[in-house]
Design an enzyme around this catalytic site. Structure first.
Site, PDB file in Angstrom:
ATOM      1  N   HIS A 174       0.817  -1.213   0.000  1.00  0.00           N
ATOM      2  CA  HIS A 174       0.000   0.000   0.000  1.00  0.00           C
ATOM      3  C   HIS A 174       0.852   1.265   0.000  1.00  0.00           C
ATOM      4  O   HIS A 174       2.084   1.217   0.114  1.00  0.00           O
ATOM      5  CB  HIS A 174      -0.942   0.006   1.212  1.00  0.00           C
ATOM      6  CG  HIS A 174      -0.223   0.033   2.529  1.00  0.00           C
ATOM      7  ND1 HIS A 174       0.289   1.187   3.076  1.00  0.00           N
ATOM      8  CD2 HIS A 174       0.074  -0.954   3.422  1.00  0.00           C
ATOM      9  CE1 HIS A 174       0.854   0.924   4.241  1.00  0.00           C
ATOM     10  NE2 HIS A 174       0.745  -0.365   4.481  1.00  0.00           N
ATOM     11  N   SER A 249       1.490   4.230  -5.056  1.00  0.00           N
ATOM     12  CA  SER A 249       2.054   5.449  -4.490  1.00  0.00           C
ATOM     13  C   SER A 249       3.407   5.193  -3.808  1.00  0.00           C
ATOM     14  O   SER A 249       4.316   4.661  -4.436  1.00  0.00           O
ATOM     15  CB  SER A 249       1.045   6.071  -3.529  1.00  0.00           C
ATOM     16  OG  SER A 249       1.407   7.377  -3.173  1.00  0.00           O
ATOM     17  N   ASP A 394      -4.108  13.158 -11.595  1.00  0.00           N
ATOM     18  CA  ASP A 394      -3.441  12.931 -10.315  1.00  0.00           C
ATOM     19  C   ASP A 394      -2.835  14.241  -9.825  1.00  0.00           C
ATOM     20  O   ASP A 394      -1.929  14.791 -10.456  1.00  0.00           O
ATOM     21  CB  ASP A 394      -2.347  11.863 -10.493  1.00  0.00           C
ATOM     22  CG  ASP A 394      -1.848  11.314  -9.166  1.00  0.00           C
ATOM     23  OD1 ASP A 394      -1.819  12.066  -8.188  1.00  0.00           O
ATOM     24  OD2 ASP A 394      -1.466  10.124  -9.121  1.00  0.00           O
ATOM     25  N   HIS A 422      -5.302  10.068  -8.198  1.00  0.00           N
ATOM     26  CA  HIS A 422      -4.363   9.222  -7.464  1.00  0.00           C
ATOM     27  C   HIS A 422      -5.036   7.969  -6.903  1.00  0.00           C
ATOM     28  O   HIS A 422      -4.403   6.920  -6.808  1.00  0.00           O
ATOM     29  CB  HIS A 422      -3.748  10.032  -6.319  1.00  0.00           C
ATOM     30  CG  HIS A 422      -2.513   9.427  -5.735  1.00  0.00           C
ATOM     31  ND1 HIS A 422      -1.335   9.320  -6.422  1.00  0.00           N
ATOM     32  CD2 HIS A 422      -2.276   8.886  -4.501  1.00  0.00           C
ATOM     33  CE1 HIS A 422      -0.420   8.750  -5.659  1.00  0.00           C
ATOM     34  NE2 HIS A 422      -0.968   8.465  -4.485  1.00  0.00           N
TER      35      HIS A 422
END
Length: 449
Positions: A174, A249, A394, A422
């Site tokens: 993540h 990310s 984004d 995003h």
């Protein structure tokens, strides 16, 4: 021409004046909070906690601060952040006030007054800081030294046991201020346990310092530490000799580093909105801070990112108010929204400490930028397939990051998804995203040479 140019400069100065004024006040406030937190740390913990307001040479005066001994894994942005008052040396004497008050005896008096029955201490290496939440959920990590890992694998049936399908392992990583639930509550239900050619086993990790994983107070949350914890918690216990990596990310920087370390075992790397900064002149870390956390007032997400990334003590103050009292905020939100159960995105947002968020921001997002080129070269030379996806709207990671990566590494496959940002680059197209992942995994059976 001259008049027009002068007019444009005047407009630029006028528009930039509010921004300059706000962050000028933040410079002063951060230095003031440095004094406050240093004093409170002495009172609450009997120890002067080190911060990054000084140069590395100065900060080594504080016990337990291994800045110089491990400097290659830490970001220079930790101590090169510009601050008007710090550079001018206005508060150099003021920062000595906590030590002065300790010598006078004020600290000891306050400690005995506030904690008259405090006789036993929790081991410092495991205890949460006074400014962090100490509820049962937030300190449950003290019972383990491994990351929290959610595993999804096929149910064992006779037909599956008799089949000769190879096992494809996939590690999901993540991003910043998130947890494994970013994957488990969204795309996991669309992931196939088996296909015609393979059976899959999926691992979603809570990164070090986030979710239900350990949040050691003395960790620097460097890129190296994040990679080693995934190795210790996922790869070694499950004997993964081959695997795929999917990341979003900030997790993309960790994913690329992990894949490069195991370039002989990794089969594909799928990156979503990676913060990429080429290290052509050795200044990738500072470039990353200037781009990801540019000092501006609008949009609000950019303002919040700048405030939390540039100001260590303001950020700690925000975590003190929000994260330490997350149960109160959650109760208020439940009352206002008439909900019995809050969305995971809200409850998981505060599952970190200021230490883990602050250092991950600098040592992974900023500091990791100087290693990404080397890691990508390793993967490409090993024939690992790299697929990158990003939304064209984004506003957290500029789309230029994608094109810069493609320009430097033409072998990387890139795709821009129109009308997504995003988060929605995954959330608004979960089934399509999963279908593309399965296709990537199926085509990665043999590395490209």
């Amino acid at each position: 021409m001259i008049a027009s140019s002068f007019q444009e400069k005047c407009i630029s100065v006028i528009n930039g004046a509010p921004t300059w004024a706000v962050f000028f006040l933040f410079d002063l406030l951060d230095d003031f909070l440095c004094i406050v937190f240093r004093f409170l740390d002495l009172v609450m913990e009997e120890k002067l906690q080190s911060c990054h307001c000084k140069s590395p040479q100065e900060t080594t005066d504080f016990p337990g601060h291994e800045f110089l001994s491990d400097h290659q894994h830490l970001s220079e942005t930790l101590y090169r952040r510009r601050n008007v008052f710090r550079q001018a040396g206005f508060l150099r004497f003021a920062r000595k006030l906590p030590e002065i008050t300790k010598k006078i005896g004020i600290v000891t008096f306050l400690r005995k007054f506030l904690f008259p029955d405090k006789t036993k201490k929790v081991p410092r290496e495991f205890a949460n800081r006074w400014s962090d939440c100490g509820c049962k959920n937030c300190v449950s990590w003290t019972n383990t030294d491994k990351l929290n890992v959610i595993v999804k694998q096929p149910s064992i049936t006779q037909d599956l046991l008799m089949s000769n399908k190879p096992v494809e392992n996939v590690i999901f990583i993540h991003g910043f201020l998130a947890s494994s639930s970013y994957w488990t509550n969204t795309v996991f239900k669309y992931l196939p346990e088996t296909t015609e050619n393979a059976k899959y086993r999926f691992f979603a990790v809570d990164l070090l310092g986030f979710g239900d994983s350990p949040k050691p107070r003395d960790s620097r949350y460097s890129l190296k530490e994040h990679v080693e914890m995934i190795e210790k918690s996922v790869i070694l216990p499950n004997n993964l000799t081959s695997f795929h990596v999917v990341a979003h990310s900030m997790g993309c920087i960790i994913a690329v580093a992990l894949a490069a370390k195991f370039s002989g075992s990794v089969k594909s790397v799928a990156l979503v909105a990676p913060p990429y900064f080429a290290d052509s002149k050795g200044g990738a870390s500072c470039d990353a801070l200037d781009v990801i956390a540019e000092k501006k007032l609008w949009p609000p997400t950019s303002f919040f990112s700048a405030m939390m990334a540039w100001y260590e003590h303001i950020g700690r103050g925000v975590c003190l108010v929000v994260c330490r009292h997350h149960r109160t905020w959650e109760m208020i939100i439940k009352i206002v929204t008439w909900r019995r159960k809050l969305p995971t995105a809200i409850t998981e947002l505060t599952k970190h400490t200021h230490q883990s968020a602050w250092h991950s921001m600098h040592n992974v997002i900023c500091g990791g930028a100087k290693f990404t080129d080397k890691h990508l070269e390793t993967l490409i030379n090993s024939g690992v397939k790299i697929n990158v996806v990003q939304g064209d709207k984004d506003d957290i990671v500029p789309i230029d990051c994608l094109w810069n990566m493609k320009a430097k590494f033409p072998e990387v496959e890139v795709e821009v998804i129109a009308g997504t940002d995003h988060s929605t680059v995954i959330m608004s197209r979960r089934e399509v995203f999963v279908a593309n992942l399965v296709s990537l995994w199926a085509s990665s059976g043999k590395k490209q040479k």
